[in-house]
Design an enzyme around this catalytic site. Structure first.
Site, PDB file in Angstrom:
ATOM      1  N   SER A  49      -4.015 -11.667  21.721  1.00  0.00           N
ATOM      2  CA  SER A  49      -3.942 -13.096  22.046  1.00  0.00           C
ATOM      3  C   SER A  49      -2.476 -13.524  22.061  1.00  0.00           C
ATOM      4  CB  SER A  49      -4.730 -13.922  21.014  1.00  0.00           C
ATOM      5  OG  SER A  49      -4.357 -13.561  19.702  1.00  0.00           O
ATOM      6  N   ASP A  87      -3.848  -4.863  17.700  1.00  0.00           N
ATOM      7  CA  ASP A  87      -4.659  -4.583  18.894  1.00  0.00           C
ATOM      8  C   ASP A  87      -4.038  -3.506  19.766  1.00  0.00           C
ATOM      9  OD1 ASP A  87      -7.051  -5.997  19.178  1.00  0.00           O
ATOM     10  OD2 ASP A  87      -6.028  -7.843  19.740  1.00  0.00           O
ATOM     11  N   GLU A 186     -17.123 -11.810  18.566  1.00  0.00           N
ATOM     12  CA  GLU A 186     -16.517 -13.012  19.159  1.00  0.00           C
ATOM     13  C   GLU A 186     -17.524 -13.729  20.053  1.00  0.00           C
ATOM     14  OE1 GLU A 186     -12.601 -12.580  20.874  1.00  0.00           O
ATOM     15  OE2 GLU A 186     -12.651 -14.600  21.723  1.00  0.00           O
TER      16      GLU A 186
HETATM   17  O1  KIV Z   1      -6.434 -11.001  20.101  1.00  0.00           O
HETATM   18  C1  KIV Z   1      -6.952 -11.649  19.182  1.00  0.00           C
HETATM   19  O2  KIV Z   1      -6.354 -12.551  18.583  1.00  0.00           O
HETATM   20  C2  KIV Z   1      -8.316 -11.307  18.808  1.00  0.00           C
HETATM   21  C3  KIV Z   1      -9.021 -12.247  17.879  1.00  0.00           C
HETATM   22  C4  KIV Z   1      -9.413 -13.475  18.599  1.00  0.00           C
HETATM   23  C5  KIV Z   1     -10.192 -11.592  17.246  1.00  0.00           C
HETATM   24  O3  KIV Z   1      -8.829 -10.337  19.256  1.00  0.00           O
END
Ligand code: KIV
Length: 284
Positions: A49, A87, A186
């Site tokens: 994100s 991520d 989510e």
């Molecule tokens: O990228 C992110 O911030 C996420 C969260 C919303 C779980 O994957």
């Protein structure tokens, strides 16, 4: 004061067993990480994100491995006593398992994270298994998966009909079997999230998935009202409005510079008058 010990994957499982809710917050840089650690979050997620809230893209898709590594490192420097999960960005775990492992290893070796997160269910279980077998902890992410936003066709609640619901239960179980230590749910209906949470022995971390998950995650900028382009989302609670404070602070600064009110004498440094004589010279 003694630094707190970061949670571990087994502590997170124990928290689920004990019914202790897990608080997860995203962070993207040194100060957001430091403040999150000081506030006592259990886990920091360096989410992709990042693309939306920090880099100004309209999705997470343009985010690169280099972006994630760079931001992950600064988060770990800001929160050395917190379990940091980072991520894996778009399409970095869908090619060969060899490439997946190399990308996951970069997140840990260069990004200094303790775990990686991947979006998807059964279709990524081989990638999850390869990582967990290699000693890389993996958090799964199902339901609304922003990296597939163009395939999903928008931010829609997932698991509303029985076929979708069955697929999500299967996805969650596939991730658990592949060795994931937790799964983000989510934008999933709260009944389905409750059911998945009961079925799994690993913790579920919800965002827009109701109150029955084992933990919750929010995006830093959404939770704190930081940024001017954040549309309110029903599943987000804004705990602060720092965007308004930041904007008004900057506006006051601009006004004071233009009005010559800043810097004031207390912000300036003077040398002794006699020492300054050479500067004044004959003008004095
Ligand atoms: O990228 C992110 O911030 C996420 C969260 C919303 C779980 O994957």
């Amino acid at each position: 004061m003694q630094a707190k010990k970061p949670v571990t994957t087994s502590k997170l499982k124990k928290m689920k067993q004990d019914g202790t809710p897990i608080a997860v917050m995203t962070a993207y840089d040194y100060p957001s990480a430091m403040l999150s650690e000081e506030a006592g979050v259990d886990v920091i997620l360096v989410g992709d994100s990042l693309g939306n809230v920090v880099l100004g893209y309209d999705s997470t898709i343009p985010v690169t491995m280099d972006d994630m590594v760079y931001h992950s490192r600064s988060v770990v420097r800001g929160a050395p006593s917190t379990f940091v999960v980072t991520d894996l960005p778009f399409m970095t775990y869908h090619g060969s398992l060899d490439l997946t492992l190399r990308n996951a290893a970069r997140i840990m070796q260069e990004g200094l994270a303790k775990a990686v997160k991947m979006e998807g269910g059964r279709e990524i279980s081989a990638a999850v298994e390869a990582c967990t077998q290699a000693g890389i902890p993996v958090m799964g992410h199902i339901g609304l998966t922003p990296q597939s936003i163009h395939q999903i066709g928008g931010f829609k609640i997932q698991g509303k009909n029985s076929e979708q619901a069955r697929k999500l239960v299967d996805a969650a179980k596939a991730l658990e079997q592949a060795g994931a230590f937790a799964v983000v749910l989510e934008l999933v209906t709260e009944q389905l999230a409750a059911h998945i949470s009961e079925e799994l022995s690993i913790p579920t971390i919800g965002i827009g998935a109701g109150a029955h998950c084992d933990g919750q995650v929010l995006v830093f900028h959404d939770a704190l009202g930081y940024g001017s382009q954040i549309a309110p989302k029903r599943f987000v609670k804004a705990y602060a409005d720092i965007g308004t404070q930041v904007r008004s602070g900057i506006k006051q600064y601009v006004d004071e510079v233009k009005g010559r009110a800043f810097p004031a004498p207390e912000h300036s440094f003077r040398m002794e008058e006699e020492m300054a004589d050479f500067l004044y010279g004959s003008k004095k």
